[in-house]
Design an enzyme around this catalytic site. Structure first.
Site, PDB file in Angstrom:
ATOM      1  N   GLY A  71     -10.251  -3.149   2.610  1.00  0.00           N
ATOM      2  CA  GLY A  71      -9.590  -3.301   3.077  1.00  0.00           C
ATOM      3  C   GLY A  71      -9.834  -2.230   3.889  1.00  0.00           C
ATOM      4  O   GLY A  71     -10.663  -1.522   4.229  1.00  0.00           O
ATOM      5  N   ASP A  72      -8.412  -2.158   4.523  1.00  0.00           N
ATOM      6  CA  ASP A  72      -8.978  -0.607   5.565  1.00  0.00           C
ATOM      7  C   ASP A  72      -8.024   0.748   5.068  1.00  0.00           C
ATOM      8  O   ASP A  72      -8.879   1.785   5.455  1.00  0.00           O
ATOM      9  CB  ASP A  72      -7.473  -1.248   6.731  1.00  0.00           C
ATOM     10  CG  ASP A  72      -6.318  -1.034   6.284  1.00  0.00           C
ATOM     11  OD1 ASP A  72      -5.613  -1.599   4.844  1.00  0.00           O
ATOM     12  OD2 ASP A  72      -5.574   0.008   6.822  1.00  0.00           O
ATOM     13  N   ARG A  76     -13.950  -7.637  -2.720  1.00  0.00           N
ATOM     14  CA  ARG A  76     -13.092  -7.157  -0.966  1.00  0.00           C
ATOM     15  C   ARG A  76     -12.904  -5.632  -0.843  1.00  0.00           C
ATOM     16  O   ARG A  76     -11.917  -5.229  -1.493  1.00  0.00           O
ATOM     17  CB  ARG A  76     -11.905  -8.056  -0.770  1.00  0.00           C
ATOM     18  CG  ARG A  76     -11.542  -8.425   0.460  1.00  0.00           C
ATOM     19  CD  ARG A  76     -10.333  -7.380   0.822  1.00  0.00           C
ATOM     20  NE  ARG A  76      -9.214  -7.535   1.924  1.00  0.00           N
ATOM     21  CZ  ARG A  76      -8.176  -6.130   1.823  1.00  0.00           C
ATOM     22  NH1 ARG A  76      -8.007  -5.972   0.964  1.00  0.00           N
ATOM     23  NH2 ARG A  76      -8.058  -6.775   3.016  1.00  0.00           N
ATOM     24  N   THR A  78       1.092  -0.786   0.006  1.00  0.00           N
ATOM     25  CA  THR A  78      -0.294  -0.190  -0.047  1.00  0.00           C
ATOM     26  C   THR A  78       1.062   0.915  -0.236  1.00  0.00           C
ATOM     27  O   THR A  78       2.074   1.197   0.239  1.00  0.00           O
ATOM     28  CB  THR A  78      -1.081  -0.510   1.174  1.00  0.00           C
ATOM     29  OG1 THR A  78      -2.207  -1.216   1.078  1.00  0.00           O
ATOM     30  CG2 THR A  78      -1.817   0.963   1.534  1.00  0.00           C
ATOM     31  N   THR A  86      -0.618   0.513   6.539  1.00  0.00           N
ATOM     32  CA  THR A  86      -0.544  -0.396   5.696  1.00  0.00           C
ATOM     33  C   THR A  86      -0.480  -1.541   6.296  1.00  0.00           C
ATOM     34  O   THR A  86       0.877  -2.027   7.714  1.00  0.00           O
ATOM     35  CB  THR A  86       1.344   0.044   4.940  1.00  0.00           C
ATOM     36  OG1 THR A  86       0.919  -1.632   4.245  1.00  0.00           O
ATOM     37  CG2 THR A  86       2.308   0.316   5.325  1.00  0.00           C
ATOM     38  N   GLY A  87      -0.903  -2.588   6.093  1.00  0.00           N
ATOM     39  CA  GLY A  87      -0.859  -3.608   6.856  1.00  0.00           C
ATOM     40  C   GLY A  87      -1.974  -5.207   6.288  1.00  0.00           C
ATOM     41  O   GLY A  87      -2.926  -4.685   5.719  1.00  0.00           O
ATOM     42  N   THR A  88      -2.324  -5.746   7.377  1.00  0.00           N
ATOM     43  CA  THR A  88      -3.611  -6.421   7.357  1.00  0.00           C
ATOM     44  C   THR A  88      -4.909  -6.499   7.930  1.00  0.00           C
ATOM     45  O   THR A  88      -5.209  -5.841   8.632  1.00  0.00           O
ATOM     46  CB  THR A  88      -2.990  -7.623   7.620  1.00  0.00           C
ATOM     47  OG1 THR A  88      -2.974  -7.400   9.485  1.00  0.00           O
ATOM     48  CG2 THR A  88      -1.863  -9.149   7.765  1.00  0.00           C
ATOM     49  N   GLY A  89      -5.444  -5.256   6.080  1.00  0.00           N
ATOM     50  CA  GLY A  89      -6.404  -4.836   6.274  1.00  0.00           C
ATOM     51  C   GLY A  89      -7.145  -4.334   7.071  1.00  0.00           C
ATOM     52  O   GLY A  89      -8.090  -4.038   8.535  1.00  0.00           O
TER      53      GLY A  89
HETATM   54  N1  ASP Z   1      -4.231  -2.535   4.450  1.00  0.00           N
HETATM   55  C1  ASP Z   1      -4.157  -2.898   2.422  1.00  0.00           C
HETATM   56  C2  ASP Z   1      -5.332  -3.659   2.384  1.00  0.00           C
HETATM   57  O1  ASP Z   1      -5.669  -4.592   3.278  1.00  0.00           O
HETATM   58  C3  ASP Z   1      -2.763  -4.038   2.364  1.00  0.00           C
HETATM   59  C4  ASP Z   1      -1.532  -3.115   2.468  1.00  0.00           C
HETATM   60  O2  ASP Z   1      -1.766  -3.067   3.550  1.00  0.00           O
HETATM   61  O3  ASP Z   1      -0.815  -4.467   2.875  1.00  0.00           O
HETATM   62  O4  ASP Z   1      -6.080  -3.377   1.888  1.00  0.00           O
END
Ligand code: ASP
Length: 327
Positions: free
Chosen positions: A222-223, A220, A192, A243-246
């Site tokens: 995400g965040d 889908r 991201t 950034t991360g597991t949304g």
């Molecule tokens: N946060 C983003 C999502 O979940 C993905 C990411 O940051 O790598 O879509």
């Protein structure tokens, strides 16, 4: 005097120092540095934090190294669905788009939603139509595709796992073992892009943009486009881009939680950001990081993965960029 500053990220993930050749590391660092130079020039000229974060994220969307805009990951059906958001800390106005498929720069669409509609969030075909009607550039969806991302999808799907894969998890699968492809292990990097800034007028802003997760099911979200989860800005506290597991960031309302800890608990920016990234997220299995700046120009760039593409530039000073965790 206001400590004007621009901070950016290009995703968090796991370290792969051994695989990261100097040439590849240099490529990523140069992209981050150039984005900082061009974005902070806007602050130097007296421009707004909002202009600076929008331009920084637009540049990162244009760069194929990062998972946003051109170079975005593929859905399980081999398409691209892009999400973005932006927030102005001065007015608390915000705009976001989700599942965009035709607009070249989703962050500009998010900004158009904020500034040119009475609404805050458009999704799917309505988001594309809004952007097109606002005069934003539309592209053939193949514009977003790169060979690297396509082979990433094919490799992920070849594993037979009906799973979604965080951007750089997929990339490591896409590469031949032992080859150098990026400074972070593309098998375990989240992807991201984002920016936060404090301008010379004391205003804060944040923006975030993503292609989401490799092999994600169509629809889908995400965040990233959710104000409060992947993006937040308030002049009274801070500006945050995540950034991360949304899904974990959504459940924690992570970006807003950093702001709330400052407002309600009187915590410093670093304490508030550290609590979210090192305590709250891991407790529910969340991996990733965030970038944040407060109204005094303090910055915080915590991540609970082994690395995060990141950098900042204060006016009058050289840009600082980093990828791996400091040893
Ligand atoms: N946060 C983003 C999502 O979940 C993905 C990411 O940051 O790598 O879509």
């Amino acid at each position: 005097m206001t400590q004007a500053v621009l901070v950016i990220h290009g995703g968090a993930g796991a370290i792969s120092r051994a695989k990261a050749t100097p040439a590849v590391t240099h490529e990523y660092q140069s992209a981050l540095r150039e984005t900082l130079e061009r974005g902070s020039r806007i602050l130097e000229e007296g421009g707004s934090a909002l202009d600076a974060v929008a331009e920084a994220v637009r540049l990162l969307e244009e760069c194929a190294l990062f998972n946003a805009g051109h170079g975005a990951v593929f859905t399980s059906e081999g398409r691209h669905e892009l999400d973005a958001s932006i927030m102005d800390g001065k007015t608390l106005r915000s705009g976001a788009v989700a599942n965009v498929t035709l607009l070249r720069n989703p962050v500009l669409a998010a900004r158009a939603v904020m500034e040119r509609s009475p609404h805050a969030f458009f999704a799917g075909p309505g988001a594309d139509a809004f952007g097109r009607d606002a005069g934003l550039e539309c592209v053939n969806p193949s514009f977003f595709s790169t060979d690297a991302r396509r082979s990433q999808l094919l490799r992920v799907q070849a594993t037979g796992e009906a799973t979604i894969v965080l951007d750089h998890d997929g990339q490591s699968l896409a590469e031949n073992p032992g080859t150098a492809a990026s400074p972070l292990d593309e098998g375990r990097k989240l992807g991201t892009v984002g920016a936060v800034a404090l301008d010379l007028h004391g205003n804060l802003a944040a923006a975030t943009s993503t292609g989401g997760l490799t092999n994600k099911r169509p629809g889908r979200v995400g965040d990233t486009p959710l104000i409060g989860a992947g993006c937040y800005a308030n002049n009274a506290t801070c500006a945050v881009s995540a950034t991360g597991t949304g899904e974990a960031f959504m459940r924690l309302v992570a970006a807003y939680d950093v702001s709330a800890r400052m407002a309600y608990q009187g915590r410093s920016l670093d304490e508030a950001a550290g609590c979210v990234v090192f305590e709250k997220l891991p407790a529910i299995g969340g991996a990733g990081g965030l970038i944040a700046v407060d109204a005094r120009g303090n910055i915080s760039l915590p991540f609970n993965t082994e690395g995060m593409y990141r950098g900042y530039r204060r006016l009058g000073q050289p840009a600082c960029v980093a990828i791996h965790r400091d040893r």
